[in-house]
Design an enzyme around this catalytic site. Structure first.
Site, PDB file in Angstrom:
ATOM      1  N   GLU A   1     -11.515   0.937  -3.417  1.00 29.67           N
ATOM      2  CA  GLU A   1     -11.580   0.769  -1.966  1.00 29.67           C
ATOM      3  C   GLU A   1     -12.310   1.932  -1.281  1.00 29.67           C
ATOM      4  OE1 GLU A   1      -8.473  -0.976  -0.088  1.00 29.67           O
ATOM      5  OE2 GLU A   1      -8.934  -0.627   1.967  1.00 29.67           O
TER       6      GLU A   1
ATOM      7  N   LYS B   1      -1.421  -0.958  -4.241  1.00 35.88           N
ATOM      8  CA  LYS B   1      -2.506  -0.249  -3.703  1.00 35.88           C
ATOM      9  C   LYS B   1      -2.016   1.058  -3.527  1.00 35.88           C
ATOM     10  CE  LYS B   1      -4.948   0.032   0.445  1.00 35.88           C
ATOM     11  NZ  LYS B   1      -5.885  -0.669   1.252  1.00 35.88           N
TER      12      LYS B   1
ATOM     13  N   LYS C   1      -2.949   5.050  -2.502  1.00 39.14           N
ATOM     14  CA  LYS C   1      -4.000   5.961  -1.853  1.00 39.14           C
ATOM     15  C   LYS C   1      -4.276   7.096  -2.755  1.00 39.14           C
ATOM     16  CE  LYS C   1      -3.955   3.584   2.440  1.00 39.14           C
ATOM     17  NZ  LYS C   1      -5.184   3.193   2.727  1.00 39.14           N
TER      18      LYS C   1
ATOM     19  N   LYS D   1     -10.042  -6.487   7.944  1.00 43.38           N
ATOM     20  CA  LYS D   1      -9.013  -6.127   8.935  1.00 43.38           C
ATOM     21  C   LYS D   1      -9.429  -6.650  10.360  1.00 43.38           C
ATOM     22  CE  LYS D   1      -7.624  -1.912   6.701  1.00 43.38           C
ATOM     23  NZ  LYS D   1      -7.637  -0.460   6.819  1.00 43.38           N
TER      24      LYS D   1
ATOM     25  N   ASP E   1     -13.922  -1.429   2.935  1.00 43.98           N
ATOM     26  CA  ASP E   1     -13.007  -1.212   4.304  1.00 43.98           C
ATOM     27  C   ASP E   1     -13.750  -0.666   5.459  1.00 43.98           C
ATOM     28  OD1 ASP E   1     -11.182  -0.871   6.273  1.00 43.98           O
ATOM     29  OD2 ASP E   1      -9.435  -0.133   4.794  1.00 43.98           O
TER      30      ASP E   1
ATOM     31  N   ASP F   1      -7.284   3.132  -3.051  1.00 47.07           N
ATOM     32  CA  ASP F   1      -8.004   3.194  -1.642  1.00 47.07           C
ATOM     33  C   ASP F   1      -8.255   4.565  -1.193  1.00 47.07           C
ATOM     34  OD1 ASP F   1      -9.255   2.995   0.975  1.00 47.07           O
ATOM     35  OD2 ASP F   1      -7.480   2.138   1.673  1.00 47.07           O
TER      36      ASP F   1
ATOM     37  N   GLY G   1      -4.327  -4.381   5.910  1.00 49.65           N
ATOM     38  CA  GLY G   1      -3.359  -3.981   7.006  1.00 49.65           C
ATOM     39  C   GLY G   1      -3.407  -2.749   7.739  1.00 49.65           C
TER      40      GLY G   1
ATOM     41  N   SER H   1       0.846  -1.150  -0.037  1.00 51.38           N
ATOM     42  CA  SER H   1      -0.170   0.072   0.082  1.00 51.38           C
ATOM     43  C   SER H   1       0.927   1.243  -0.053  1.00 51.38           C
ATOM     44  CB  SER H   1      -0.737   0.096   1.387  1.00 51.38           C
ATOM     45  OG  SER H   1      -1.786   1.211   1.433  1.00 51.38           O
TER      46      SER H   1
END
Ligand code: NPQ
Ligand code: MG
Length: 372
Positions: free
Chosen positions: A212, A160, A162, A261, A237, A187, A289, A134
Protein backbone atom coordinates in the site's frame (compact mmCIF):
# COMPACT_ATOMS: atom_id res chain seq x y z
CA UNK A 1 -34.96 18.15 6.53
CA UNK A 2 -33.98 21.45 8.06
CA UNK A 3 -30.61 21.82 9.81
CA UNK A 4 -31.29 23.80 12.99
CA UNK A 5 -28.01 23.61 14.88
CA UNK A 6 -24.63 21.92 14.63
CA UNK A 7 -22.32 21.03 17.50
CA UNK A 8 -18.63 20.48 16.88
CA UNK A 9 -17.49 18.11 19.61
CA UNK A 10 -13.78 17.73 20.27
CA UNK A 11 -12.35 15.01 22.48
CA UNK A 12 -8.87 13.63 23.17
CA UNK A 13 -8.98 9.83 23.13
CA UNK A 14 -5.90 8.00 24.45
CA UNK A 15 -4.99 4.91 22.39
CA UNK A 16 -4.49 1.60 24.20
CA UNK A 17 -1.02 1.46 22.64
CA UNK A 18 0.95 3.99 20.63
CA UNK A 19 0.53 3.73 16.84
CA UNK A 20 3.73 4.48 14.89
CA UNK A 21 3.87 4.89 11.11
CA UNK A 22 6.37 6.39 8.69
CA UNK A 23 4.65 9.76 9.31
CA UNK A 24 4.95 9.74 13.09
CA UNK A 25 3.65 8.30 16.31
CA UNK A 26 0.17 8.77 17.77
CA UNK A 27 -0.47 8.28 21.49
CA UNK A 28 -3.98 9.68 21.37
CA UNK A 29 -6.51 10.76 18.76
CA UNK A 30 -7.68 14.35 18.52
CA UNK A 31 -11.27 13.37 17.70
CA UNK A 32 -13.71 15.76 16.01
CA UNK A 33 -17.40 14.83 15.96
CA UNK A 34 -20.23 16.59 14.16
CA UNK A 35 -23.62 16.52 15.88
CA UNK A 36 -26.50 17.92 13.84
CA UNK A 37 -29.90 18.92 15.19
CA UNK A 38 -32.65 18.92 12.58
CA UNK A 39 -36.42 19.18 12.48
CA UNK A 40 -36.58 15.36 12.16
CA UNK A 41 -34.05 14.55 14.88
CA UNK A 42 -30.35 14.41 15.58
CA UNK A 43 -27.43 12.78 13.80
CA UNK A 44 -23.75 12.11 14.45
CA UNK A 45 -20.69 12.08 12.22
CA UNK A 46 -16.93 11.81 12.70
CA UNK A 47 -14.45 14.03 10.84
CA UNK A 48 -11.49 11.64 10.81
CA UNK A 49 -8.61 14.07 10.52
CA UNK A 50 -5.19 13.53 12.06
CA UNK A 51 -4.02 15.87 14.82
CA UNK A 52 -1.11 16.98 12.62
CA UNK A 53 -0.79 17.49 8.85
CA UNK A 54 1.44 14.41 8.52
CA UNK A 55 -0.88 11.89 6.82
CA UNK A 56 -2.30 14.52 4.45
CA UNK A 57 -2.76 18.29 4.45
CA UNK A 58 -5.79 18.30 6.70
CA UNK A 59 -5.53 18.26 10.50
CA UNK A 60 -8.15 18.31 13.24
CA UNK A 61 -7.86 21.99 14.15
CA UNK A 62 -8.10 23.00 10.48
CA UNK A 63 -11.06 20.70 9.88
CA UNK A 64 -12.87 22.22 12.87
CA UNK A 65 -12.15 25.77 11.70
CA UNK A 66 -13.32 25.06 8.14
CA UNK A 67 -16.49 23.44 9.47
CA UNK A 68 -17.19 26.40 11.73
CA UNK A 69 -16.46 29.10 9.18
CA UNK A 70 -17.69 27.63 5.88
CA UNK A 71 -19.15 24.14 5.86
CA UNK A 72 -21.67 24.44 8.68
CA UNK A 73 -22.88 27.87 7.43
CA UNK A 74 -23.41 26.26 3.99
CA UNK A 75 -26.05 23.90 5.43
CA UNK A 76 -27.36 25.72 8.51
CA UNK A 77 -31.01 26.74 8.23
CA UNK A 78 -31.29 25.00 4.88
CA UNK A 79 -33.97 22.50 3.94
CA UNK A 80 -31.98 19.71 2.32
CA UNK A 81 -31.49 16.03 1.71
CA UNK A 82 -28.27 14.28 2.79
CA UNK A 83 -27.41 13.92 -0.91
CA UNK A 84 -27.27 17.74 -1.17
CA UNK A 85 -24.53 18.23 1.43
CA UNK A 86 -21.70 17.46 -0.99
CA UNK A 87 -22.80 20.09 -3.52
CA UNK A 88 -23.32 22.70 -0.79
CA UNK A 89 -19.78 22.09 0.46
CA UNK A 90 -18.14 21.96 -2.98
CA UNK A 91 -16.98 25.59 -2.94
CA UNK A 92 -14.51 24.63 -0.22
CA UNK A 93 -11.50 22.89 -1.75
CA UNK A 94 -10.11 19.88 0.07
CA UNK A 95 -10.96 19.38 3.77
CA UNK A 96 -12.48 16.06 2.87
CA UNK A 97 -12.52 14.71 6.44
CA UNK A 98 -14.48 17.78 7.57
CA UNK A 99 -16.96 17.37 4.71
CA UNK A 100 -17.25 13.64 5.40
CA UNK A 101 -18.10 14.26 9.06
CA UNK A 102 -20.85 16.76 8.22
CA UNK A 103 -22.39 14.58 5.50
CA UNK A 104 -22.28 11.54 7.82
CA UNK A 105 -24.17 13.42 10.54
CA UNK A 106 -26.87 14.61 8.12
CA UNK A 107 -27.18 11.08 6.68
CA UNK A 108 -27.48 9.65 10.20
CA UNK A 109 -30.24 12.13 11.08
CA UNK A 110 -32.17 11.51 7.86
CA UNK A 111 -31.87 7.73 7.95
CA UNK A 112 -32.76 7.56 11.66
CA UNK A 113 -35.90 9.57 10.94
CA UNK A 114 -36.79 7.20 8.08
CA UNK A 115 -35.91 4.07 10.10
CA UNK A 116 -33.36 2.93 7.50
CA UNK A 117 -29.96 1.44 8.45
CA UNK A 118 -27.00 3.12 6.71
CA UNK A 119 -25.79 -0.19 5.27
CA UNK A 120 -29.14 -0.82 3.58
CA UNK A 121 -29.25 2.73 2.22
CA UNK A 122 -25.76 2.34 0.75
CA UNK A 123 -26.53 -1.04 -0.84
CA UNK A 124 -24.70 -3.26 1.64
CA UNK A 125 -25.28 -6.97 1.26
CA UNK A 126 -23.64 -8.55 4.31
CA UNK A 127 -24.60 -8.72 7.99
CA UNK A 128 -20.94 -8.88 9.07
CA UNK A 129 -17.65 -7.86 7.47
CA UNK A 130 -14.22 -9.47 7.51
CA UNK A 131 -11.69 -7.31 9.29
CA UNK A 132 -7.96 -7.25 9.81
CA UNK A 133 -5.62 -5.29 12.01
CA UNK A 134 -3.06 -2.61 11.19
CA UNK A 135 0.07 -2.99 13.30
CA UNK A 136 2.31 0.00 13.90
CA UNK A 137 6.09 0.14 13.96
CA UNK A 138 7.42 -1.19 17.26
CA UNK A 139 10.68 -0.56 19.16
CA UNK A 140 11.96 -4.07 18.35
CA UNK A 141 11.21 -6.89 15.90
CA UNK A 142 10.46 -9.22 18.84
CA UNK A 143 7.74 -6.87 20.07
CA UNK A 144 6.25 -6.77 16.58
CA UNK A 145 6.09 -10.57 16.34
CA UNK A 146 4.58 -10.67 19.84
CA UNK A 147 1.88 -8.13 18.87
CA UNK A 148 1.06 -9.92 15.62
CA UNK A 149 0.83 -13.27 17.44
CA UNK A 150 -1.53 -11.69 19.97
CA UNK A 151 -3.80 -10.30 17.26
CA UNK A 152 -3.86 -13.65 15.44
CA UNK A 153 -4.87 -15.28 18.75
CA UNK A 154 -7.67 -12.68 19.06
CA UNK A 155 -9.07 -13.92 15.73
CA UNK A 156 -7.66 -11.46 13.18
CA UNK A 157 -6.73 -13.39 10.07
CA UNK A 158 -5.24 -10.54 8.06
CA UNK A 159 -2.46 -8.33 9.34
CA UNK A 160 -1.09 -5.12 7.85
CA UNK A 161 2.39 -4.04 8.88
CA UNK A 162 3.52 -0.46 8.70
CA UNK A 163 6.89 -0.24 6.95
CA UNK A 164 9.45 2.49 6.32
CA UNK A 165 13.07 2.60 5.26
CA UNK A 166 15.04 0.87 8.02
CA UNK A 167 11.92 -1.08 9.11
CA UNK A 168 10.88 -3.36 6.28
CA UNK A 169 12.70 -6.55 5.23
CA UNK A 170 13.83 -7.57 8.71
CA UNK A 171 10.44 -7.26 10.44
CA UNK A 172 8.75 -8.80 7.39
CA UNK A 173 11.08 -11.80 7.45
CA UNK A 174 10.46 -12.32 11.18
CA UNK A 175 6.66 -12.04 10.98
CA UNK A 176 6.57 -14.31 7.90
CA UNK A 177 8.74 -16.92 9.68
CA UNK A 178 6.43 -16.90 12.72
CA UNK A 179 3.20 -16.95 10.63
CA UNK A 180 3.88 -18.68 7.29
CA UNK A 181 0.22 -18.78 6.16
CA UNK A 182 -1.03 -15.47 7.55
CA UNK A 183 -2.66 -13.06 5.08
CA UNK A 184 -0.09 -10.28 5.33
CA UNK A 185 0.21 -6.88 3.66
CA UNK A 186 2.29 -3.74 4.15
CA UNK A 187 1.62 0.00 4.13
CA UNK A 188 4.41 2.54 3.64
CA UNK A 189 2.25 5.69 3.97
CA UNK A 190 4.23 7.25 1.11
CA UNK A 191 7.50 6.85 2.99
CA UNK A 192 9.64 5.61 0.08
CA UNK A 193 10.80 7.43 -3.04
CA UNK A 194 10.94 6.03 -6.57
CA UNK A 195 14.70 5.57 -5.97
CA UNK A 196 13.71 2.82 -3.47
CA UNK A 197 11.83 0.85 -6.16
CA UNK A 198 14.29 -2.10 -6.09
CA UNK A 199 13.86 -2.43 -2.33
CA UNK A 200 10.07 -2.27 -2.52
CA UNK A 201 10.02 -4.76 -5.42
CA UNK A 202 12.01 -7.18 -3.24
CA UNK A 203 8.97 -7.47 -0.93
CA UNK A 204 7.62 -9.94 -3.54
CA UNK A 205 9.49 -12.68 -1.70
CA UNK A 206 7.25 -12.32 1.39
CA UNK A 207 4.06 -13.40 -0.36
CA UNK A 208 2.06 -10.27 0.50
CA UNK A 209 -1.60 -9.60 -0.36
CA UNK A 210 -0.62 -6.11 -1.47
CA UNK A 211 1.80 -3.22 -0.97
CA UNK A 212 0.00 0.00 0.00
CA UNK A 213 1.12 3.49 -1.04
CA UNK A 214 4.90 3.12 -1.23
CA UNK A 215 5.44 6.57 -2.82
CA UNK A 216 4.09 10.11 -2.50
CA UNK A 217 0.45 10.68 -3.50
CA UNK A 218 1.38 12.49 -6.72
CA UNK A 219 3.83 9.77 -7.89
CA UNK A 220 1.24 7.95 -9.98
CA UNK A 221 3.66 7.13 -12.80
CA UNK A 222 6.24 5.73 -10.36
CA UNK A 223 3.55 3.49 -8.86
CA UNK A 224 2.62 2.32 -12.37
CA UNK A 225 6.28 1.55 -13.15
CA UNK A 226 6.61 -0.39 -9.89
CA UNK A 227 3.36 -2.30 -10.51
CA UNK A 228 4.75 -3.53 -13.84
CA UNK A 229 7.79 -5.05 -12.20
CA UNK A 230 6.16 -6.56 -9.09
CA UNK A 231 4.08 -9.70 -8.68
CA UNK A 232 2.49 -8.26 -5.52
CA UNK A 233 -0.46 -5.96 -6.29
CA UNK A 234 -0.08 -2.24 -5.57
CA UNK A 235 -2.86 -0.59 -3.54
CA UNK A 236 -3.23 3.19 -3.33
CA UNK A 237 -4.45 5.09 -0.26
CA UNK A 238 -3.17 8.69 -0.04
CA UNK A 239 -3.28 9.12 -3.88
CA UNK A 240 -7.03 8.46 -4.07
CA UNK A 241 -9.08 11.53 -3.15
CA UNK A 242 -12.08 11.15 -5.48
CA UNK A 243 -13.63 9.13 -8.30
CA UNK A 244 -11.53 11.17 -10.72
CA UNK A 245 -8.30 10.30 -8.93
CA UNK A 246 -9.40 6.66 -8.97
CA UNK A 247 -10.12 6.62 -12.71
CA UNK A 248 -6.77 8.29 -13.48
CA UNK A 249 -4.81 5.89 -11.26
CA UNK A 250 -6.52 2.88 -12.86
CA UNK A 251 -6.02 4.22 -16.42
CA UNK A 252 -2.31 4.63 -15.66
CA UNK A 253 -1.98 1.18 -14.10
CA UNK A 254 -0.77 2.79 -10.86
CA UNK A 255 -2.72 0.30 -8.74
CA UNK A 256 -4.87 -2.79 -9.05
CA UNK A 257 -6.52 -2.47 -5.60
CA UNK A 258 -8.05 0.65 -4.00
CA UNK A 259 -8.20 1.50 -0.30
CA UNK A 260 -11.38 3.51 0.34
CA UNK A 261 -11.49 5.76 3.41
CA UNK A 262 -14.54 7.90 4.01
CA UNK A 263 -12.55 10.76 5.53
CA UNK A 264 -9.99 10.84 2.73
CA UNK A 265 -12.49 11.02 -0.14
CA UNK A 266 -14.94 13.55 1.32
CA UNK A 267 -17.74 11.33 2.53
CA UNK A 268 -19.76 8.16 2.36
CA UNK A 269 -21.44 9.04 -0.94
CA UNK A 270 -18.16 9.69 -2.77
CA UNK A 271 -16.83 6.49 -1.18
CA UNK A 272 -19.76 4.60 -2.68
CA UNK A 273 -19.14 6.17 -6.10
CA UNK A 274 -15.51 5.01 -5.95
CA UNK A 275 -16.72 1.55 -4.95
CA UNK A 276 -19.10 1.51 -7.95
CA UNK A 277 -16.45 2.74 -10.39
CA UNK A 278 -14.02 0.05 -9.22
CA UNK A 279 -16.74 -2.63 -9.36
CA UNK A 280 -17.54 -1.63 -12.95
CA UNK A 281 -13.85 -1.89 -13.84
CA UNK A 282 -13.33 -5.22 -12.09
CA UNK A 283 -11.04 -3.68 -9.46
CA UNK A 284 -11.38 -4.96 -5.86
CA UNK A 285 -11.51 -2.45 -3.00
CA UNK A 286 -11.29 -2.58 0.77
CA UNK A 287 -12.19 -0.22 3.56
CA UNK A 288 -9.35 1.65 5.23
CA UNK A 289 -9.44 3.03 8.74
CA UNK A 290 -8.21 6.12 10.58
CA UNK A 291 -8.48 4.92 14.17
CA UNK A 292 -12.08 6.11 14.33
CA UNK A 293 -14.28 5.97 17.41
CA UNK A 294 -17.42 3.84 17.31
CA UNK A 295 -19.15 6.64 15.37
CA UNK A 296 -16.85 6.64 12.34
CA UNK A 297 -16.38 2.89 12.72
CA UNK A 298 -20.14 2.30 12.37
CA UNK A 299 -20.08 4.19 9.07
CA UNK A 300 -17.02 2.26 7.89
CA UNK A 301 -18.53 -1.11 8.74
CA UNK A 302 -21.74 -0.20 6.87
CA UNK A 303 -19.69 0.88 3.83
CA UNK A 304 -17.58 -2.29 3.98
CA UNK A 305 -20.76 -4.37 3.65
CA UNK A 306 -21.03 -3.38 -0.05
CA UNK A 307 -20.27 -6.25 -2.44
CA UNK A 308 -17.02 -5.05 -4.05
CA UNK A 309 -15.26 -4.68 -0.66
CA UNK A 310 -13.42 -7.95 -1.13
CA UNK A 311 -10.33 -7.66 1.10
CA UNK A 312 -10.69 -7.54 4.91
CA UNK A 313 -11.20 -4.01 6.22
CA UNK A 314 -8.70 -2.06 8.36
CA UNK A 315 -11.39 -1.96 11.04
CA UNK A 316 -10.70 -3.72 14.29
CA UNK A 317 -12.73 -4.21 17.44
CA UNK A 318 -13.08 -1.20 19.77
CA UNK A 319 -10.66 -2.73 22.30
CA UNK A 320 -7.80 -2.67 19.78
CA UNK A 321 -7.95 1.14 20.00
CA UNK A 322 -9.80 2.30 23.11
CA UNK A 323 -10.23 1.43 26.74
CA UNK A 324 -13.66 3.06 26.48
CA UNK A 325 -15.28 3.78 23.12
CA UNK A 326 -17.84 6.54 22.54
CA UNK A 327 -20.50 3.97 21.55
CA UNK A 328 -21.36 0.41 22.47
CA UNK A 329 -18.12 -1.42 21.69
CA UNK A 330 -17.58 -3.18 18.37
CA UNK A 331 -16.56 -6.75 19.13
CA UNK A 332 -14.81 -9.39 17.08
CA UNK A 333 -16.93 -12.42 16.12
CA UNK A 334 -14.43 -14.84 14.65
CA UNK A 335 -12.64 -12.46 12.31
CA UNK A 336 -15.67 -10.24 11.63
CA UNK A 337 -17.45 -7.18 12.94
CA UNK A 338 -21.26 -7.13 12.74
CA UNK A 339 -22.88 -4.44 10.65
CA UNK A 340 -25.15 -2.30 12.85
CA UNK A 341 -28.78 -3.02 12.01
CA UNK A 342 -30.45 -0.03 13.68
CA UNK A 343 -31.49 3.07 11.72
CA UNK A 344 -28.80 5.49 10.55
CA UNK A 345 -25.38 4.64 11.94
CA UNK A 346 -27.15 2.21 14.30
CA UNK A 347 -25.14 3.21 17.35
CA UNK A 348 -25.86 5.21 20.50
CA UNK A 349 -23.37 7.88 21.47
CA UNK A 350 -22.30 7.56 25.11
CA UNK A 351 -22.67 11.11 26.45
CA UNK A 352 -21.19 10.06 29.82
CA UNK A 353 -18.05 8.79 28.08
CA UNK A 354 -17.77 12.11 26.23
CA UNK A 355 -18.16 14.05 29.48
CA UNK A 356 -15.69 11.84 31.36
CA UNK A 357 -13.12 12.32 28.59
CA UNK A 358 -13.51 16.10 28.88
CA UNK A 359 -15.10 16.70 25.48
CA UNK A 360 -15.62 20.34 24.51
CA UNK A 361 -18.66 21.46 22.51
CA UNK A 362 -18.92 24.41 20.15
CA UNK A 363 -22.51 25.10 19.09
CA UNK A 364 -23.47 26.86 15.86
CA UNK A 365 -27.14 27.85 15.53
CA UNK A 366 -29.41 29.53 13.03
CA UNK A 367 -30.71 32.96 13.83
CA UNK A 368 -34.41 32.49 14.74
CA UNK A 369 -36.64 33.31 11.78
CA UNK A 370 -33.80 33.28 9.27
CA UNK A 371 -34.12 31.00 6.27
CA UNK A 372 -31.91 30.24 3.25
C1 NPQ B 1 -3.42 4.06 6.68
N1 NPQ B 1 -4.64 3.73 8.84
O1 NPQ B 1 -3.97 3.11 6.12
C2 NPQ B 1 -3.92 4.61 8.00
C3 NPQ B 1 -2.98 5.50 8.67
C4 NPQ B 1 -3.72 6.46 9.53
C5 NPQ B 1 -5.21 1.92 10.32
O2 NPQ B 1 -3.17 2.08 9.21
C6 NPQ B 1 -6.37 10.22 11.45
C7 NPQ B 1 -6.21 10.52 10.11
C8 NPQ B 1 -5.84 9.10 11.98
C9 NPQ B 1 -5.50 9.66 9.30
C10 NPQ B 1 -4.59 7.04 11.67
C11 NPQ B 1 -4.24 2.58 9.40
C12 NPQ B 1 -5.12 8.21 11.17
C13 NPQ B 1 -4.95 8.50 9.82
C14 NPQ B 1 -3.90 6.18 10.86
C15 NPQ B 1 -4.24 7.61 9.01
O3 NPQ B 1 -2.54 4.61 6.10
MG1 MG C 1 -2.61 3.52 4.25
Amino acid sequence: MRIEAVELVRVAMPLVRPFRTSFGVQHARDVLLVHVMTDVGEGWGEAAAHAEPFYNEEFTESASLVLERWLVPAVLGADLRPEDVGARCAQVKGYRAAKAGLEMAVLDAGLRADGVPLARYLGGERAAVDVGVSVGITPTVDELVEQVTGYVADGYRRVKLKVMSGWDREPLRAVRAAHPDLALQVDANAGYTPADADLVASFDEFGLLMVEQPFAPEELQAHADLARRMRTPICLDESILSTTHTATALDLGACSIVNIKVGRVGGLLEARRIHDLCRDRGVPVWCGGMLETGIGRAANVALASLPNFVFPADLSASDRYWRRDLTEPFELHGSQLRVPSGPGLGITVDRDALADLGATVHTIRTVPGASR
